[in-house]
Design a protein around this motif. Structure first.
Motif, short mmCIF file in Angstrom:
data_model
loop_
_atom_site.label_atom_id
_atom_site.label_comp_id
_atom_site.label_asym_id
_atom_site.label_seq_id
_atom_site.Cartn_x
_atom_site.Cartn_y
_atom_site.Cartn_z
N GLN A 257 10.18 -19.09 9.16
CA GLN A 257 10.25 -19.17 7.71
C GLN A 257 8.90 -19.65 7.18
O GLN A 257 8.35 -20.63 7.67
N THR A 258 8.34 -18.95 6.20
CA THR A 258 7.09 -19.37 5.58
C THR A 258 7.29 -19.38 4.08
O THR A 258 8.31 -18.91 3.57
N THR A 259 6.31 -19.90 3.37
CA THR A 259 6.41 -19.89 1.92
C THR A 259 6.19 -18.47 1.41
O THR A 259 5.55 -17.65 2.06
N ALA A 260 6.71 -18.19 0.24
CA ALA A 260 6.62 -16.85 -0.35
C ALA A 260 5.19 -16.57 -0.79
O ALA A 260 4.45 -17.47 -1.16
N VAL A 261 4.84 -15.30 -0.75
CA VAL A 261 3.55 -14.87 -1.27
C VAL A 261 3.52 -15.14 -2.78
O VAL A 261 4.57 -15.14 -3.44
N ALA A 262 2.35 -15.38 -3.31
CA ALA A 262 2.22 -15.71 -4.73
C ALA A 262 2.75 -14.59 -5.62
O ALA A 262 2.48 -13.41 -5.37
N ALA A 263 3.49 -14.95 -6.66
CA ALA A 263 3.96 -13.96 -7.63
C ALA A 263 2.73 -13.28 -8.23
O ALA A 263 1.71 -13.92 -8.47
N GLY A 264 2.84 -11.99 -8.48
CA GLY A 264 1.71 -11.25 -9.03
C GLY A 264 0.83 -10.61 -7.96
O GLY A 264 -0.04 -9.82 -8.27
N THR A 265 1.06 -10.96 -6.69
CA THR A 265 0.33 -10.31 -5.62
C THR A 265 0.74 -8.84 -5.59
O THR A 265 1.90 -8.51 -5.79
N ARG A 266 -0.24 -7.96 -5.39
CA ARG A 266 0.08 -6.53 -5.36
C ARG A 266 -0.86 -5.83 -4.39
O ARG A 266 -1.87 -6.39 -3.99
N ILE A 267 -0.53 -4.63 -4.04
CA ILE A 267 -1.40 -3.81 -3.22
C ILE A 267 -2.47 -3.25 -4.15
O ILE A 267 -2.15 -2.63 -5.16
N GLY A 268 -3.71 -3.46 -3.83
CA GLY A 268 -4.80 -3.06 -4.72
C GLY A 268 -5.20 -1.60 -4.60
O GLY A 268 -5.47 -0.96 -5.59
N HIS A 269 -5.30 -1.07 -3.39
CA HIS A 269 -5.65 0.32 -3.21
C HIS A 269 -5.28 0.76 -1.80
O HIS A 269 -4.97 -0.06 -0.95
N VAL A 270 -5.33 2.05 -1.60
CA VAL A 270 -5.08 2.63 -0.28
C VAL A 270 -6.31 3.44 0.09
O VAL A 270 -6.98 4.00 -0.78
N HIS A 271 -6.63 3.47 1.37
CA HIS A 271 -7.77 4.25 1.85
C HIS A 271 -7.24 5.18 2.94
O HIS A 271 -6.72 4.72 3.95
N LEU A 272 -7.37 6.48 2.71
CA LEU A 272 -6.79 7.48 3.60
C LEU A 272 -7.84 8.22 4.40
O LEU A 272 -8.88 8.62 3.85
N LYS A 273 -7.56 8.43 5.67
CA LYS A 273 -8.39 9.29 6.51
C LYS A 273 -7.92 10.73 6.27
O LYS A 273 -6.72 11.01 6.35
N VAL A 274 -8.87 11.60 5.94
CA VAL A 274 -8.54 13.00 5.68
C VAL A 274 -9.42 13.90 6.53
O VAL A 274 -10.48 13.50 7.00
N ALA A 275 -8.99 15.15 6.72
CA ALA A 275 -9.75 16.11 7.52
C ALA A 275 -10.83 16.79 6.71
O ALA A 275 -11.89 17.12 7.22
N ASP A 276 -10.57 17.02 5.42
CA ASP A 276 -11.48 17.77 4.56
C ASP A 276 -11.52 17.07 3.21
O ASP A 276 -10.54 17.09 2.46
N LEU A 277 -12.65 16.46 2.89
CA LEU A 277 -12.77 15.66 1.66
C LEU A 277 -12.58 16.50 0.41
O LEU A 277 -11.85 16.09 -0.51
N ASP A 278 -13.19 17.67 0.35
CA ASP A 278 -13.04 18.51 -0.84
C ASP A 278 -11.60 18.94 -1.05
O ASP A 278 -11.10 18.97 -2.18
N ARG A 279 -10.90 19.26 0.04
CA ARG A 279 -9.49 19.65 -0.06
C ARG A 279 -8.66 18.49 -0.58
O ARG A 279 -7.79 18.66 -1.44
N ALA A 280 -8.91 17.28 -0.06
CA ALA A 280 -8.18 16.10 -0.52
C ALA A 280 -8.45 15.82 -1.99
O ALA A 280 -7.54 15.50 -2.76
N LEU A 281 -9.72 15.95 -2.41
CA LEU A 281 -10.06 15.77 -3.83
C LEU A 281 -9.38 16.82 -4.70
O LEU A 281 -8.95 16.52 -5.81
N GLY A 282 -9.25 18.03 -4.18
CA GLY A 282 -8.54 19.08 -4.92
C GLY A 282 -7.11 18.69 -5.20
O GLY A 282 -6.57 18.98 -6.27
N PHE A 283 -6.46 18.02 -4.25
CA PHE A 283 -5.08 17.58 -4.44
C PHE A 283 -5.02 16.36 -5.36
O PHE A 283 -4.35 16.38 -6.40
#
Length: 164
Positions: A3-29
């Motif tokens: 048991q630990t203390t709860a994470v601070a209220a307001g904490t959120r995931i800031g961004h995601v970083h994805l590995k892609v095969a083709d950057l232009d194709r990913a940007l197109g999506f």
């Protein structure tokens, strides 16, 4: 698990970083279909995109994945990236963009607390597009605990909510 203390209220995931095969194709999506804005290119191997001018919500790179293939089923990794839209009409607009681009949905669900669309990006990364219902509409059981569920989402009704 200890048991630990709860994470601070307001904490959120800031961004995601994805590995892609083709950057232009990913940007197109992500930019061409979903409408994110390209904030910065880092050479030919990475790009950072956002909604509303933030420095980035999604990073895309080919540093370790250029020309690569998705991981096979039965392996660990990211299940999906969830993109939160501010309103139901904004989610309806996202659905319209996806349908217009000819991208198939893997599913569409009402979870009581949110409505969600599930699909895959060009690299087969799972993507959830959703909006949160107002808290006063969330389902709670007789014990006062949250009682989420999964029901089929009426996508035709959602499309009717699209802002002009």
């Amino acid at each position: 698990m200890s048991q630990t203390t709860a994470v601070a209220a307001g904490t959120r995931i800031g961004h995601v970083h994805l590995k892609v095969a083709d950057l232009d194709r990913a940007l197109g999506f992500y930019c061409g279909v979903l409408g994110f804005e390209l904030m910065q290119h880092m050479g030919s191997g990475a790009a950072f995109i956002s909604a509303g001018g933030y420095h980035h919500h999604i990073g895309l790179n080919t540093w370790e994945s250029k020309g690569g293939s998705p991981p096979p089923p039965g392996t660990t990794g990211l299940f999906h990236t969830a993109i939160l839209y501010p309103t139901r009409p904004a989610l309806a607009d996202a659905l319209h963009r996806v349908v217009t681009a000819g991208i198939a949905l893997d599913g569409a669900s009402d979870h009581g607390v949110s409505e969600a669309l599930y699909l895959r990006d060009p690299d087969q990364n799972g993507v959830e597009l959703y909006w949160d219902k107002p808290r006063e509409q969330w389902p709670f059981g007789p014990d006062g605990k949250l009682a989420m569920f999964t029901k089929r989402l009426d996508v035709e009704d959602l499309l009717r909510q699209r802002e002009a």
